[in-house]
Design an enzyme around this catalytic site. Structure first.
Site, PDB file in Angstrom:
ATOM      1  N   TYR A   1      22.426  -1.278 -14.012  1.00  0.00           N
ATOM      2  CA  TYR A   1      22.315  -2.723 -14.290  1.00  0.00           C
ATOM      3  C   TYR A   1      23.381  -3.420 -15.306  1.00  0.00           C
ATOM      4  O   TYR A   1      23.239  -4.560 -15.815  1.00  0.00           O
ATOM      5  CB  TYR A   1      21.086  -3.426 -14.599  1.00  0.00           C
TER       6      TYR A   1
ATOM      7  N   ASN B   1      10.517  -8.136  -8.650  1.00  0.00           N
ATOM      8  CA  ASN B   1      10.665  -8.658  -7.302  1.00  0.00           C
ATOM      9  C   ASN B   1      10.937  -7.457  -6.064  1.00  0.00           C
ATOM     10  O   ASN B   1      11.573  -8.010  -5.199  1.00  0.00           O
ATOM     11  CB  ASN B   1      11.930  -9.475  -7.141  1.00  0.00           C
TER      12      ASN B   1
ATOM     13  N   LYS C   1      11.260  -1.097  -6.152  1.00  0.00           N
ATOM     14  CA  LYS C   1      11.171  -1.116  -7.486  1.00  0.00           C
ATOM     15  C   LYS C   1       9.579  -0.706  -8.283  1.00  0.00           C
ATOM     16  O   LYS C   1       8.682  -0.813  -7.500  1.00  0.00           O
ATOM     17  CB  LYS C   1      11.595  -2.524  -8.147  1.00  0.00           C
TER      18      LYS C   1
ATOM     19  N   HIS D   1      15.468  -3.808  -4.541  1.00  0.00           N
ATOM     20  CA  HIS D   1      16.788  -4.017  -4.984  1.00  0.00           C
ATOM     21  C   HIS D   1      17.744  -3.969  -3.928  1.00  0.00           C
ATOM     22  O   HIS D   1      17.523  -3.063  -2.985  1.00  0.00           O
ATOM     23  CB  HIS D   1      17.397  -2.881  -6.101  1.00  0.00           C
TER      24      HIS D   1
ATOM     25  N   GLU E   1      26.678   2.687  -5.880  1.00  0.00           N
ATOM     26  CA  GLU E   1      25.111   2.829  -6.268  1.00  0.00           C
ATOM     27  C   GLU E   1      24.882   3.776  -5.410  1.00  0.00           C
ATOM     28  O   GLU E   1      24.026   4.756  -5.927  1.00  0.00           O
ATOM     29  CB  GLU E   1      24.398   1.614  -5.751  1.00  0.00           C
TER      30      GLU E   1
END
Ligand code: ATP
Ligand code: MG
Length: 139
Positions: free
Chosen positions: A51, A114, A11, A117, A128
């Site tokens: 998302y 965080n 990320k 993913h 995905e």
């Protein structure tokens, strides 16, 4: 094949902090093979689509803004039991709850930012992977 692949993104926070190499070393050392990889940036529209399952959650706007705030690394990883083993390697969503030695414990700063993913099921891993890569980009 479904049980053998997972999908990940490094990320924007981890990219900005210079941790691409550290994360990829952990991925390699844990026995995952890189099947596809790209350095790219999601538009807000693409991040929102990715998302979409969280659309009704209070953090959705923040999540979309964060995920489109800078470049990411997207990758498809192969290993036996890939989805479950990768979720173990990344640790809990909230880094405060992530086990020692996990990617999020080491590199995440908050529940929102965080570091990585990880797909949560074989079915989503495939969806995905196909969202980010053409068949000709997976080896
Ligand atoms: P990911 O899908 O990114 O691997 P996850 O499966 O551990 O994470 P999800 O419940 O799917 O967690 O949430 C998706 C992402 O939304 C989280 O990784 C985090 O970036 C963000 N998020 C989740 N919960 C919160 C929260 N309470 N506040 C802010 N952001 C959150
Ligand atoms: Mg998730």
């Amino acid at each position: 094949m479904a049980g053998n692949i997972t999908f990940t993104m490094i990320k924007p926070d981890a990219v900005k902090a210079g941790n691409i190499g550290n994360v990829l070393a952990m991925v390699n050392n844990a026995g995952f093979r890189i099947k596809a990889m790209k350095y790219t940036k999601l538009s807000a529209e693409k991040a929102g689509e990715f998302y979409a399952v969280h659309k009704e959650r209070p953090f959705y706007g923040e999540l979309v803004e964060f995920m489109s705030s800078g470049p990411i690394v997207a990758a498809v990883l192969e290993k036996d039991n890939a989805v479950e083993d990768y979720r173990k390697l990344i640790g809990a969503t909230n880094p405060a709850e992530a086990a020692d030695g996990t990617i999020r414990k080491l590199y995440a700063t908050s529940i929102g930012e965080n570091a990585v993913h990880g797909a949560d099921s074989d079915e989503n891993a495939l969806i995905e992977a196909n969202f980010h890569f053409a068949g000709t980009e997976m080896f």
